[in-house]
Scaffold this motif. Structure first.
Motif, PDB file in Angstrom:
ATOM      1  N   ASP A  23      47.336  16.298  21.834  1.00 33.51           N
ATOM      2  CA  ASP A  23      46.115  16.866  21.269  1.00 33.51           C
ATOM      3  C   ASP A  23      46.086  16.503  19.793  1.00 33.51           C
ATOM      4  O   ASP A  23      47.119  16.190  19.198  1.00 33.51           O
ATOM      5  CB  ASP A  23      46.107  18.396  21.403  1.00 33.51           C
ATOM      6  CG  ASP A  23      46.039  18.861  22.847  1.00 33.51           C
ATOM      7  OD1 ASP A  23      45.302  18.233  23.636  1.00 33.51           O
ATOM      8  OD2 ASP A  23      46.717  19.849  23.183  1.00 33.51           O
ATOM      9  N   SER A  25      44.327  18.001  16.007  1.00 39.01           N
ATOM     10  CA  SER A  25      43.575  19.075  15.351  1.00 39.01           C
ATOM     11  C   SER A  25      42.436  18.490  14.530  1.00 39.01           C
ATOM     12  O   SER A  25      42.353  17.273  14.317  1.00 39.01           O
ATOM     13  CB  SER A  25      44.504  19.886  14.442  1.00 39.01           C
ATOM     14  OG  SER A  25      44.836  19.124  13.292  1.00 39.01           O
ATOM     15  N   VAL A  30      48.661  15.540  15.109  1.00 39.40           N
ATOM     16  CA  VAL A  30      48.906  15.221  16.517  1.00 39.40           C
ATOM     17  C   VAL A  30      50.060  16.077  17.019  1.00 39.40           C
ATOM     18  O   VAL A  30      51.099  16.184  16.349  1.00 39.40           O
ATOM     19  CB  VAL A  30      49.231  13.724  16.684  1.00 39.40           C
ATOM     20  CG1 VAL A  30      49.579  13.403  18.130  1.00 39.40           C
ATOM     21  CG2 VAL A  30      48.066  12.868  16.211  1.00 39.40           C
ATOM     22  N   SER A  31      49.893  16.679  18.209  1.00 38.29           N
ATOM     23  CA  SER A  31      50.959  17.474  18.815  1.00 38.29           C
ATOM     24  C   SER A  31      50.933  17.271  20.327  1.00 38.29           C
ATOM     25  O   SER A  31      49.891  16.949  20.899  1.00 38.29           O
ATOM     26  CB  SER A  31      50.793  18.955  18.463  1.00 38.29           C
ATOM     27  OG  SER A  31      49.532  19.413  18.881  1.00 38.29           O
ATOM     28  N   SER A  33      50.580  17.970  24.188  1.00 40.43           N
ATOM     29  CA  SER A  33      49.801  18.932  24.970  1.00 40.43           C
ATOM     30  C   SER A  33      50.642  19.555  26.078  1.00 40.43           C
ATOM     31  O   SER A  33      50.233  20.530  26.693  1.00 40.43           O
ATOM     32  CB  SER A  33      48.562  18.268  25.566  1.00 40.43           C
ATOM     33  OG  SER A  33      48.936  17.192  26.400  1.00 40.43           O
TER      34      SER A  33
END
Length: 82
Positions: A23, A25, A30-31, A33
């Motif tokens: 995902d 923000s 970026v992180s 999911s």
């Protein structure tokens, strides 16, 4: 981090990521999911991030992300015989 040297709406950015594994923000962070898995082909995740400004016409920039996984000891030993 993406930067746009324009001013006003032309400098406001939206971020999109082309991946089901990650995902992004509204600030471009970026992180994952979901939990990432070392046991995937080449132990690697790849995706593309797109930054789009709010100008007319909108202008875009892209960045490729490649994450290579390191293995961790997450499997308990199992005896083949009782």
């Amino acid at each position: 981090l993406a930067r746009d040297c324009d001013t006003g709406l032309n400098a406001e950015l939206s971020y999109f990521i082309q991946s089901v594994d990650f995902d992004i923000s509204s600030q471009g962070v970026v992180s994952p999911s979901k939990r990432l898995d070392y046991e995937r082909p080449n132990h690697m995740y790849e995706c593309t991030v797109v930054a789009v400004d709010k100008g007319t016409p909108p202008r875009t920039g892209t960045a490729s992300i490649r994450i290579r996984m390191a293995n961790v000891n997450d499997e308990a030993p199992v005896f083949s015989q009782t």
